[in-house]
Design a protein around this motif. Structure first.
Motif, mmCIF file in Angstrom:
data_model
loop_
_atom_site.group_PDB
_atom_site.id
_atom_site.type_symbol
_atom_site.label_atom_id
_atom_site.label_comp_id
_atom_site.label_asym_id
_atom_site.label_seq_id
_atom_site.Cartn_x
_atom_site.Cartn_y
_atom_site.Cartn_z
ATOM 1 N N VAL A 1 -43.656 37.122 -6.794
ATOM 2 C CA VAL A 1 -43.682 35.745 -7.425
ATOM 3 C C VAL A 1 -42.454 35.085 -7.318
ATOM 4 C CG1 VAL A 1 -44.423 34.460 -9.238
ATOM 5 C CG2 VAL A 1 -45.949 36.541 -8.702
ATOM 6 N N ASP A 2 -41.543 35.902 -7.728
ATOM 7 C CA ASP A 2 -39.922 35.168 -7.763
ATOM 8 C C ASP A 2 -39.242 35.061 -6.397
ATOM 9 O OD1 ASP A 2 -39.930 35.831 -10.543
ATOM 10 O OD2 ASP A 2 -38.841 37.723 -10.297
ATOM 11 N N ALA A 3 -40.410 35.313 -5.477
ATOM 12 C CA ALA A 3 -39.653 34.682 -3.810
ATOM 13 C C ALA A 3 -40.609 33.619 -3.615
ATOM 14 C CB ALA A 3 -40.042 35.826 -3.359
ATOM 15 N N SER A 4 -40.779 33.177 -4.126
ATOM 16 C CA SER A 4 -42.103 31.425 -4.259
ATOM 17 C C SER A 4 -41.273 30.752 -5.579
ATOM 18 C CB SER A 4 -43.332 32.062 -4.422
ATOM 19 O OG SER A 4 -43.561 33.089 -3.396
ATOM 20 N N LYS A 5 -41.635 29.089 -4.726
ATOM 21 C CA LYS A 5 -41.464 28.083 -5.659
ATOM 22 C C LYS A 5 -42.753 28.021 -5.659
ATOM 23 C CE LYS A 5 -39.583 25.746 -2.477
ATOM 24 N NZ LYS A 5 -39.507 25.979 -1.078
ATOM 25 N N ALA A 6 -43.273 26.513 -6.433
ATOM 26 C CA ALA A 6 -44.142 25.759 -6.904
ATOM 27 C C ALA A 6 -44.524 24.859 -5.504
ATOM 28 C CB ALA A 6 -44.160 24.769 -8.122
ATOM 29 N N GLY A 7 -45.452 25.187 -5.243
ATOM 30 C CA GLY A 7 -46.336 24.439 -3.593
ATOM 31 C C GLY A 7 -46.194 25.459 -2.650
ATOM 32 N N ASP A 8 -45.805 26.656 -2.527
ATOM 33 C CA ASP A 8 -44.954 27.349 -1.839
ATOM 34 C C ASP A 8 -46.721 28.212 -1.630
ATOM 35 O OD1 ASP A 8 -42.271 27.616 -0.664
ATOM 36 O OD2 ASP A 8 -42.026 29.329 -1.551
ATOM 37 N N VAL A 9 -47.202 28.761 -0.253
ATOM 38 C CA VAL A 9 -48.083 29.554 0.112
ATOM 39 C C VAL A 9 -48.073 30.365 0.309
ATOM 40 C CG1 VAL A 9 -50.258 29.173 1.631
ATOM 41 C CG2 VAL A 9 -49.675 26.973 1.033
ATOM 42 N N ILE A 10 -48.353 31.870 -0.342
ATOM 43 C CA ILE A 10 -49.039 32.838 -0.297
ATOM 44 C C ILE A 10 -50.621 33.181 0.262
ATOM 45 C CG2 ILE A 10 -46.963 33.078 -1.709
ATOM 46 C CD1 ILE A 10 -49.267 34.525 -4.029
ATOM 47 N N ILE B 1 -49.185 28.324 -4.563
ATOM 48 C CA ILE B 1 -48.668 29.110 -6.441
ATOM 49 C C ILE B 1 -48.099 27.570 -7.097
ATOM 50 C CG2 ILE B 1 -46.532 29.315 -7.270
ATOM 51 C CD1 ILE B 1 -47.980 32.190 -6.181
ATOM 52 N N GLN B 2 -48.765 27.384 -8.151
ATOM 53 C CA GLN B 2 -48.554 26.411 -9.306
ATOM 54 C C GLN B 2 -47.769 25.945 -9.954
ATOM 55 O OE1 GLN B 2 -52.813 25.629 -10.666
ATOM 56 N NE2 GLN B 2 -53.318 24.470 -8.605
ATOM 57 N N SER B 3 -47.394 27.335 -10.257
ATOM 58 C CA SER B 3 -46.626 27.941 -11.830
ATOM 59 C C SER B 3 -46.612 29.057 -12.016
ATOM 60 C CB SER B 3 -46.587 26.962 -13.040
ATOM 61 O OG SER B 3 -47.606 28.079 -13.419
ATOM 62 N N ALA B 4 -45.569 29.247 -12.620
ATOM 63 C CA ALA B 4 -45.169 31.135 -12.701
ATOM 64 C C ALA B 4 -44.037 31.161 -13.665
ATOM 65 C CB ALA B 4 -44.151 31.881 -11.531
ATOM 66 N N SER B 5 -43.912 32.151 -14.708
ATOM 67 C CA SER B 5 -43.178 32.452 -15.784
ATOM 68 C C SER B 5 -42.636 34.312 -15.529
ATOM 69 C CB SER B 5 -43.491 31.938 -17.533
ATOM 70 O OG SER B 5 -44.792 33.423 -16.897
ATOM 71 N N ALA C 1 -48.713 34.320 -13.941
ATOM 72 C CA ALA C 1 -48.506 32.904 -12.041
ATOM 73 C C ALA C 1 -49.601 32.575 -12.329
ATOM 74 C CB ALA C 1 -48.081 34.084 -11.295
ATOM 75 N N GLU C 2 -49.655 31.225 -12.100
ATOM 76 C CA GLU C 2 -51.201 30.225 -11.624
ATOM 77 C C GLU C 2 -50.620 30.034 -10.083
ATOM 78 O OE1 GLU C 2 -51.829 27.131 -14.269
ATOM 79 O OE2 GLU C 2 -52.335 28.788 -16.292
ATOM 80 N N ALA C 3 -52.197 29.809 -9.762
ATOM 81 C CA ALA C 3 -52.450 29.234 -8.046
ATOM 82 C C ALA C 3 -53.678 28.481 -8.008
ATOM 83 C CB ALA C 3 -51.659 30.553 -7.124
ATOM 84 N N SER C 4 -53.672 28.251 -6.765
ATOM 85 C CA SER C 4 -55.246 27.759 -7.014
ATOM 86 C C SER C 4 -55.477 27.424 -5.406
ATOM 87 C CB SER C 4 -54.789 26.449 -6.310
ATOM 88 O OG SER C 4 -54.336 25.293 -6.255
ATOM 89 N N PHE C 5 -56.737 28.018 -4.584
ATOM 90 C CA PHE C 5 -57.564 28.666 -3.095
ATOM 91 C C PHE C 5 -56.990 27.587 -2.751
ATOM 92 C CE2 PHE C 5 -60.689 28.193 -0.801
ATOM 93 C CZ PHE C 5 -60.451 29.745 -0.054
ATOM 94 N N THR C 6 -56.722 27.959 -1.129
ATOM 95 C CA THR C 6 -56.617 26.682 0.215
ATOM 96 C C THR C 6 -57.081 27.116 0.813
ATOM 97 O OG1 THR C 6 -54.609 28.014 0.960
ATOM 98 C CG2 THR C 6 -53.969 26.860 -0.997
ATOM 99 N N SER C 7 -57.377 28.524 1.631
ATOM 100 C CA SER C 7 -58.517 28.434 2.479
ATOM 101 C C SER C 7 -58.479 30.165 2.468
ATOM 102 C CB SER C 7 -56.998 27.937 3.715
ATOM 103 O OG SER C 7 -56.372 29.269 4.281
ATOM 104 N N GLU C 8 -59.041 30.488 3.492
ATOM 105 C CA GLU C 8 -59.797 31.900 3.705
ATOM 106 C C GLU C 8 -58.753 32.295 5.153
ATOM 107 O OE1 GLU C 8 -62.998 34.585 4.187
ATOM 108 O OE2 GLU C 8 -63.311 32.984 4.206
ATOM 109 N N SER C 9 -58.453 30.818 6.090
ATOM 110 C CA SER C 9 -57.883 31.593 7.160
ATOM 111 C C SER C 9 -56.356 32.174 7.440
ATOM 112 C CB SER C 9 -58.006 30.140 8.190
ATOM 113 O OG SER C 9 -57.041 30.599 9.595
ATOM 114 N N TYR C 10 -56.222 33.191 7.854
ATOM 115 C CA TYR C 10 -55.598 34.041 8.171
ATOM 116 C C TYR C 10 -54.412 33.377 9.012
ATOM 117 C CZ TYR C 10 -51.565 36.746 10.163
ATOM 118 O OH TYR C 10 -50.362 37.626 10.509
ATOM 119 N N GLU C 11 -55.011 32.322 10.017
ATOM 120 C CA GLU C 11 -54.155 31.290 10.989
ATOM 121 C C GLU C 11 -53.336 30.565 10.353
ATOM 122 O OE1 GLU C 11 -53.236 31.290 14.873
ATOM 123 O OE2 GLU C 11 -54.442 33.876 13.874
ATOM 124 N N GLU C 12 -54.048 29.940 9.414
ATOM 125 C CA GLU C 12 -53.788 28.771 9.058
ATOM 126 C C GLU C 12 -52.375 29.534 7.902
ATOM 127 O OE1 GLU C 12 -56.242 26.451 6.230
ATOM 128 O OE2 GLU C 12 -57.449 26.451 7.760
#
Length: 392
Positions: free
Chosen positions: A283-292, A302-306, A310-321
């Motif tokens: 999580v520390d290696a990412s910042k808000a807005g990064d996709v993991i 990633i939306q936020s982290a302490s 940490a909180e994040a939102s689903f974006t997709s299932e595709s590995y290609e993306e």
């Protein structure tokens, strides 16, 4: 004694030492065999006390190494004062190393002697005895001392370290003893191959941990099953998950026949979220807005982290993306499908974390790979899993 190739020496030890250093015979050396046989019999019958007589093997008094000249083969031990641990005071006359080993090697039919280079002088001594007796000396191979970077192999230093509380036991992971290597998951085959690769050299050899790890890795990689372990975990809440996902994680990427671990991720009906244990380091290696990407599952932003969550939102299932976004791939464990785990590292520190629930089926002495972490040997499986770290 009968053939004149050995003699019974009653000389004062200091006088003998001076004469031998000067390459001169002592007064006992040239006595007739009958005298030496009589002294030998008297020795066996207890007619001498400790230190009064020594059996010596005749060699070359001009040999360049004084330690070879007329070396001692047997002596008297006062077993009333120093009883033997097995036979007590039954015997008085005892062979010294070169007589005992030399005769044993012959009687046992030894063809090859493999020992440390500190025994090179002993080979020269024993060869004199073998020639006197008409025996063929075995093939002798001598090797130098083995060392390993950053670890002591000295038994006395290890014992002292245990007395002082520095080491817990012979299998302390900071040591390079066989017990310590075994507990960490270093295989016997890896040690054997490294020793064969080094070969029998008379010079001292310093071994590299990295070389040993590389050999062990080649042995373990095809056989070790894979599991997830999250060190220093924090809770990641993934939101807006649109459906139930099932992750099938192969026990080995190249051996699908071994089976898989299966985890069902069912989002909360009200919030559409699910919680995972992930490494704080990831999580520390990412910042808000990064996709993991949660490995073999789906992608989140990633939306936020302490420090603790940490909180994040689903974006997709595709590995290609995820690949196109150059998303970091991280491992994860569903909250509630886990077990506490501690890994004892090679410096004896303990790393606390969470292991996936499939690890409950593991047995002590199993060697597995914690993905993105390293190979470990399972030490105990109870309510908490304890493993010893081997290497990457």
């Amino acid at each position: 004694l009968k053939d004149g190739n050995a003699y019974m020496c009653t000389c004062d030890p200091e006088l003998f030492r001076r004469k031998i250093l000067a390459s001169e015979p002592c007064e006992c050396r040239d006595c007739p065999p009958e005298e030496h046989l009589a002294r030998w019999q008297r020795m066996l019958e207890g007619g001498y006390r400790e230190g009064e007589v020594v059996l010596r093997i005749k060699t070359d008094l001009n040999h360049p190494n004084p330690a070879v000249r007329d070396w001692p083969a047997a002596r008297i031990i006062d077993t009333e004062k120093y009883p033997h641990p097995r036979v007590g005071s039954k015997y008085k006359v005892w062979p010294l190393y070169n007589l005992a080993c030399g005769v044993d090697d012959h009687l046992l039919g030894i063809t090859h002697i493999i020992r440390g280079k500190e025994h090179l002088t002993n080979q020269v001594r024993q060869e004199y005895m073998y020639r006197h007796l008409g025996w063929k000396y075995p093939e002798a191979i001598h090797y130098g001392r083995l060392k390993i970077t950053g670890a002591s192999l000295s038994k006395s230093k290890i014992v002292q370290g245990m007395k002082e509380g520095l080491y817990k036991d012979w299998d302390d992971p900071r040591l390079a003893t066989f017990a310590a290597l075994r507990r960490r998951g270093i295989t016997a085959d890896a040690i054997k191959k490294m020793i064969i690769d080094v070969g029998p050299k008379t010079s001292d050899v310093t071994l590299s941990w990295e070389n040993l790890y590389a050999i062990n890795r080649k042995i373990l990689d095809p056989t070790a099953d894979r599991y997830f372990f999250v060190p220093n975990p924090i809770e990641l809440t993934a939101k807006q998950i649109p459906k139930t996902f099932t992750a099938r994680l192969h026990l080995h990427p190249e051996h699908s026949e071994r089976g898989f671990r299966e985890y069902t991720i069912k989002p909360n009906e009200d919030s559409g979220s699910a919680s995972f244990w992930v490494s704080k380091r990831d999580v520390d290696a990412s910042k808000a807005g990064d996709v993991i990407r949660l490995m073999e599952l789906f992608n989140v932003e990633i939306q936020s982290a302490s420090a603790y969550s940490a909180e994040a939102s689903f974006t997709s299932e595709s590995y290609e993306e995820a690949r196109k976004a150059k998303a970091q791939l991280i491992h994860w464990i569903p909250v509630g499908q886990d077990m506490p785990c501690q890994v004892v590292m090679s410096d004896a520190t303990t790393l606390e974390g969470i292991a996936e629930s499939a690890c409950k089926k593991l047995k002590p002495n199993n060697i597995v790979q914690f993905e993105r972490f390293g190979f470990v040997r399972i030490d105990s499986v109870n309510t908490e899993l304890t493993a010893y770290y081997a290497h990457k």
